[in-house]
Motif scaffolding. Structure first.
Motif, short mmCIF file in Angstrom:
data_model
loop_
_atom_site.label_atom_id
_atom_site.label_comp_id
_atom_site.label_asym_id
_atom_site.label_seq_id
_atom_site.Cartn_x
_atom_site.Cartn_y
_atom_site.Cartn_z
N ARG A 4 0.80 -1.22 0.00
CA ARG A 4 0.00 0.00 0.00
C ARG A 4 0.84 1.27 0.00
O ARG A 4 0.32 2.35 0.23
N ALA A 5 2.11 1.14 -0.24
CA ALA A 5 2.97 2.32 -0.20
C ALA A 5 2.55 3.36 -1.23
O ALA A 5 2.59 4.56 -0.98
N ASN A 6 2.14 2.89 -2.41
CA ASN A 6 1.74 3.83 -3.45
C ASN A 6 0.41 4.51 -3.13
O ASN A 6 0.04 5.49 -3.76
N ALA A 7 -0.36 3.97 -2.16
CA ALA A 7 -1.65 4.54 -1.80
C ALA A 7 -1.53 5.60 -0.72
O ALA A 7 -2.52 6.22 -0.36
N LEU A 8 -0.34 5.81 -0.20
CA LEU A 8 -0.16 6.82 0.85
C LEU A 8 -0.46 8.20 0.29
O LEU A 8 -0.05 8.53 -0.82
N PRO A 9 -1.18 9.04 1.04
CA PRO A 9 -1.40 10.42 0.57
C PRO A 9 -0.08 11.14 0.44
O PRO A 9 0.75 11.14 1.36
N GLU A 10 0.14 11.71 -0.72
CA GLU A 10 1.45 12.31 -1.02
C GLU A 10 1.85 13.34 0.03
O GLU A 10 3.02 13.43 0.40
N LYS A 11 0.89 14.12 0.50
CA LYS A 11 1.21 15.19 1.44
C LYS A 11 1.78 14.67 2.75
O LYS A 11 2.58 15.34 3.40
N TYR A 12 1.33 13.46 3.16
CA TYR A 12 1.74 12.94 4.47
C TYR A 12 2.64 11.70 4.35
O TYR A 12 2.96 11.09 5.37
N ALA A 13 3.04 11.35 3.14
CA ALA A 13 3.79 10.10 2.95
C ALA A 13 5.08 10.08 3.77
O ALA A 13 5.41 9.07 4.41
N ASP A 14 5.82 11.18 3.79
CA ASP A 14 7.08 11.22 4.53
C ASP A 14 6.84 11.06 6.03
O ASP A 14 7.59 10.37 6.72
N ASN A 15 5.79 11.74 6.56
CA ASN A 15 5.48 11.62 7.98
C ASN A 15 5.10 10.18 8.33
O ASN A 15 5.52 9.64 9.36
N ILE A 16 4.31 9.56 7.48
CA ILE A 16 3.87 8.19 7.76
C ILE A 16 5.06 7.24 7.79
O ILE A 16 5.19 6.41 8.70
N ARG A 17 5.94 7.36 6.82
CA ARG A 17 7.12 6.49 6.76
C ARG A 17 8.02 6.71 7.98
O ARG A 17 8.52 5.76 8.59
N ALA A 18 8.21 7.98 8.35
CA ALA A 18 9.10 8.30 9.48
C ALA A 18 8.50 7.78 10.79
O ALA A 18 9.22 7.23 11.63
N ASN A 19 7.20 7.94 10.99
CA ASN A 19 6.57 7.48 12.23
C ASN A 19 6.55 5.96 12.31
O ASN A 19 6.73 5.39 13.39
N CYS A 20 6.33 5.31 11.18
CA CYS A 20 6.38 3.85 11.18
C CYS A 20 7.79 3.36 11.52
O CYS A 20 7.97 2.42 12.30
N ALA A 21 8.78 4.02 10.93
CA ALA A 21 10.17 3.63 11.21
C ALA A 21 10.50 3.84 12.68
O ALA A 21 11.22 3.04 13.30
N ALA A 22 9.98 4.94 13.27
CA ALA A 22 10.25 5.22 14.69
C ALA A 22 9.65 4.15 15.59
O ALA A 22 10.12 3.95 16.72
N GLN A 23 8.63 3.45 15.14
CA GLN A 23 8.02 2.38 15.91
C GLN A 23 8.59 1.00 15.54
O GLN A 23 8.09 -0.02 16.01
N GLY A 24 9.60 1.01 14.69
CA GLY A 24 10.21 -0.25 14.30
C GLY A 24 9.41 -1.05 13.31
O GLY A 24 9.60 -2.27 13.17
N ILE A 25 8.51 -0.41 12.60
CA ILE A 25 7.71 -1.09 11.59
C ILE A 25 8.49 -1.09 10.28
O ILE A 25 8.78 -0.03 9.73
N PRO A 26 8.85 -2.24 9.75
CA PRO A 26 9.67 -2.28 8.52
C PRO A 26 8.89 -1.80 7.31
O PRO A 26 7.65 -1.85 7.27
N THR A 27 9.61 -1.34 6.31
CA THR A 27 8.97 -0.85 5.09
C THR A 27 8.27 -1.96 4.33
O THR A 27 7.40 -1.69 3.49
N THR A 28 8.60 -3.20 4.62
CA THR A 28 7.97 -4.34 3.95
C THR A 28 6.77 -4.87 4.73
O THR A 28 6.21 -5.90 4.37
N PHE A 29 6.37 -4.16 5.78
CA PHE A 29 5.30 -4.65 6.65
C PHE A 29 3.98 -4.80 5.90
O PHE A 29 3.57 -3.93 5.13
#
Length: 291
Positions: A4-29
Motif C-alpha cells: 500500500r505504499a503507493n496509496a499513501l497520501p502524497e502530502k503525508y507520505a514522509d510523515n507516515i514512513r518516518a513514524n512507522c520507522a520510529a516504531q520499528g515497523i519495517p517498510t515491507t510490513f
C-alpha cells in the motif's frame, strides 16, 4: 506497508514512513490476511488527563441616543469567542490516520493505539476524549429602535442585524484540519430582522421581515465536486395582530410566511429547517381569557 505504499497520501507520505520507522515497523510490513478478515477490538474509555477547555471572550458595545432625534437609539456590540483545548474524541480509524500523519509520534493519538510487539499489527485501540479542538467565532450585533407617537396610534421600528466576521473550527488542532464555515448555509455573513409595530387603543399589529444573505453550500467547493454551490438570499414576512376586546378577553390572529416563500431549491438545502421555513404559509388564531 509495501503493498500500500503507493496509496499513501502524497502530502503525508514522509510523515507516515518516518513514524512507522520510529516504531520499528519495517517498510515491507503487511498485516496478515487473518488480521484483514477479522474485527479488531477497541474500547471507549474516559481520560483522567483531560485539561479544562479554555475560553477567551471579548464583548464590547455602546448605546447611542441622539438628542436631536427623539425616541431613537442605536446599539452596536462586538463579540469574539476563542476556545482552546476543546474536548473531542475520534474513531479507531481516525486515530490511526491522525497518529501517523502527524509530524512525529509525540501527539495525543499514537498512545491510543496498541500494536503487537512481534507482528506489529494493531491489536487494540482506545476511543478516548482528548484536548485537541479549537474554535474561533466573532462578529457584530447592530440594533436600531425608533418610535413615533401620533393621534392615530403609535408606530415602532426595530432593526436587529448580525454580522458574522469569523467562524472557524479545528477538530484536531492541525493546520490542515482547520475549517472555516463563515458564509456557509448555516452561518450566513448577514442576518437581519426588521419589525414594524402599530398600537391604537386595544389593537396592536406587527409586521416582521426576516432576511439572511446569500451563502454557499461549502467554502471548500470546487467545480469537480458538483455544478452548484451558490445559495440565494432568503426573506420572509410575518404579520401578527391582537385585540383586547375587554380587560379580560384578548383575541389574536396572524399569518406566518405570508408570501409562502420556499427555501432555495438546492440539494441538501430545501429541507434545511434550521436555516429556512420548510412549512410554508400558515395562519394562526387564538383567544386568551383571564378569569
Amino acid at each position: 506497508m509495501s503493498r500500500r505504499a503507493n496509496a499513501l497520501p502524497e502530502k503525508y507520505a514522509d510523515n507516515i514512513r518516518a513514524n512507522c520507522a520510529a516504531q520499528g515497523i519495517p517498510t515491507t510490513f503487511e498485516p496478515s490476511e487473518d488480521w484483514f478478515s477479522s474485527t479488531r477490538p477497541g474500547f471507549i474509555v474516559g481520560n483522567t488527563d483531560l485539561k479544562n477547555e479554555v475560553a477567551k471572550d471579548i464583548t464590547i458595545g455602546f448605546v447611542y441616543t441622539p438628542d436631536f432625534i427623539e425616541n431613537l437609539s442605536l446599539t452596536v456590540d462586538y463579540w469574539k469567542f476563542d476556545i482552546d483545548n476543546m474536548i473531542n474524541s475520534f474513531t479507531g480509524t481516525a486515530l490511526v490516520t491522525l497518529c501517523y500523519q502527524s509530524d512525529s509520534l509525540d501527539n495525543p493519538y499514537c498512545p491510543l493505539i496498541e500494536r503487537d510487539p512481534e507482528t506489529k499489527e494493531i491489536v487494540n485501540y482506545f476511543e478516548k476524549p482528548v484536548n485537541s479542538a479549537v474554535s474561533r467565532t466573532s462578529g457584530f450585533d447592530i440594533e436600531a429602535n425608533y418610535r413615533i407617537d401620533t393621534e392615530l396610534g403609535n408606530f415602532g421600528f426595530r432593526l436587529i442585524s448580525t454580522y458574522l466576521q469569523e467562524r472557524m473550527y479545528n477538530s484536531t488542532g492541525r493546520p490542515d484540519d482547520e475549517v472555516t464555515n463563515t458564509g456557509e448555509v448555516l452561518r450566513p455573513k448577514w442576518k437581519h430582522r426588521w419589525t414594524t409595530d402599530y398600537t391604537y387603543d386595544g389593537f396592536s399589529a406587527a409586521l416582521t421581515m426576516t432576511h439572511r444573505s446569500a451563502t454557499v453550500l461549502s467554502n471548500t467547493w470546487s467545480p469537480n465536486v458538483n455544478n452548484y454551490n451558490d445559495v440565494s438570499s432568503y426573506t420572509t414576512f410575518d404579520l401578527t395582530t391582537r385585540y383586547n376586546v375587554t380587560d379580560n378577553l384578548q383575541v389574536r390572529a396572524g399569518v406566518l410566511n405570508m408570501f409562502d416563500r420556499d427555501p432555495p431549491r438546492q440539494p441538501g438545502v430545501f429541507a434545511e429547517g434550521a436555516a429556512f421555513d420548510v412549512i410554508g404559509r400558515r395562519l394562526t388564531a387564538g383567544v386568551k381569557y383571564d378569569f
